[in-house]
Design an enzyme around this catalytic site. Structure first.
Site, short mmCIF file in Angstrom:
data_model
loop_
_atom_site.label_atom_id
_atom_site.label_comp_id
_atom_site.label_asym_id
_atom_site.label_seq_id
_atom_site.Cartn_x
_atom_site.Cartn_y
_atom_site.Cartn_z
N SER A 35 -6.35 -52.49 40.51
CA SER A 35 -6.32 -51.36 39.59
C SER A 35 -4.91 -50.81 39.35
CB SER A 35 -7.23 -50.23 40.10
OG SER A 35 -6.85 -49.85 41.41
N ASP A 258 -4.96 -39.58 40.13
CA ASP A 258 -6.38 -39.34 40.42
C ASP A 258 -6.72 -39.40 41.91
OD1 ASP A 258 -6.17 -42.03 40.96
OD2 ASP A 258 -7.70 -42.68 39.53
N HIS A 261 -4.35 -43.47 42.36
CA HIS A 261 -3.41 -44.15 41.46
C HIS A 261 -2.36 -43.17 40.96
CE1 HIS A 261 -7.37 -46.13 41.30
NE2 HIS A 261 -6.64 -47.23 41.44
#
Ligand SMILES: *[C@@H]1O[C@H](CO)[C@@H](O)[C@H](O)[C@H]1NC(C)=O
Ligand SMILES: *[C@@H]1O[C@H](CO)[C@@H](O)[C@H](O)[C@H]1NC(C)=O
Length: 287
Positions: A35, A258, A261
């Site tokens: 991610s 978040d 990240h």
């Protein structure tokens, strides 16, 4: 002359094809990871209902809509592509995309495969002559872990950073061992340029010297989230993209997006540090 160039990120590996090795001009980037680098692979066939990271405010800063990137905007690999004059890499699963300038194989939640996977497919030698191999982030500074491991003993935390010391030691040791391996690989493959890309120092700088980077000086705190335990603005049952969570007014003054990240602002600083130094050994565009 066309040569292959491979870039690796902690959970990202990217490959570049330089047009002229001496001038370090690249025709393409090939990138692998999770991610930290997913440019939309998880959403090419539509947005899964469960996937909060494919909803606004993800994408709010740069694209204006969610792209599957787990940030408010561009990722490190996007900044690198733009700085090298390349288009943003299309996700490798995109239908009918052109992969002439590269492809992004990263996918959220991606793990790594061991050597036997590649050997079974006859890929003992991928022809790569340049690789960027990133270390891991200082996870003790991340709101998700700060919330999960919330404890009262002050000695667990760095007095200036507010980060969990033991978790950062874990990341630090991982990176030290990784760099040792890279040194061995350089000896074994003298024709290959292998660069170590440093996330750890970059984020430590964002925490300890926030002013220098345009970030707010504060205990690690998400831009996008909801109040939870502690001061981290992170709530496991109300995460960014889920009901009850909101983005801060100005994501550019936060490094953490978040809880897990980083923001586009942080990724931009990291990309620059990998391209020109000081956050890579050696920098990708070594003078
Ligand atoms: C795929 O791309 C080609 C070239 O751009 C285009 O002509 C074709 O219509 C596209 N096909 C689909 C299914 O989008
Ligand atoms: C976390 O979010 C849930 C759901 O929105 C809420 O019920 C709960 O009170 C929040 N936790 C804290 C500590 O604020």
């Amino acid at each position: 002359m066309r040569r292959e160039y491979l870039i690796g990120f902690a959970l990202i590996v990217a490959g570049l094809w330089p047009l002229h090795a001496a001038a370090q001009k690249y025709a393409a980037i090939f990138n692998f990871g999770d991610s930290l680098a997913d440019a939309g692979n998880l959403v090419v066939d539509g947005i899964p209902e469960y996937l909060a990271t494919a909803r606004l405010p993800y994408g709010m800063t740069y694209f204006g809509y969610p792209t599957g990137r787990v940030s408010d905007g561009r990722l490190v690999v996007d900044f690198i592509a733009q700085e090298l004059g390349l288009p943003l890499l299309p996700p490798s699963k995109a239908h009918n995309a052109s992969f002439h300038r590269g492809a992004n194989f990263a996918i959220t939640g991606g793990t790594s495969l061991d050597t036997s996977f590649f050997e079974a497919r006859g890929m003992r030698h991928t022809g790569a002559v340049e690789l960027v191999v990133p270390g891991v982030l200082p996870i003790g500074c991340f709101p998700v872990y700060l919330s999960i491991f919330l404890k009262q003993q002050p000695e667990m935390y760095g007095p200036r950073s507010g980060c969990i010391k033991d978790l950062n030691t874990l990341s630090w040791v991982h990176n030290a061992l990784l760099q040792r391996k890279i040194a061995e690989l350089r000896k074994k493959h003298p024709g290959v340029r292998i660069m170590y890309a440093d996330y750890y120092t970059a984020v430590t700088q964002f925490v300890l010297h926030a002013d220098n980077w345009g970030f707010l000086q504060q205990t690690p705190r998400t831009c996008c989230g909801a109040p939870g335990v502690g001061v981290y603005n992170f709530n496991l049952t109300s995460k960014c993209g889920e009901p009850g969570a909101y983005a801060c007014d100005d994501p550019s003054n936060h490094w953490n997006w978040d809880g897990v990240h980083l923001t586009e602002a942080a990724y931009g600083h990291i990309a620059k540090g990998w391209l020109y130094g000081p956050f890579a050994d050696p920098p990708i565009l070594e003078a």
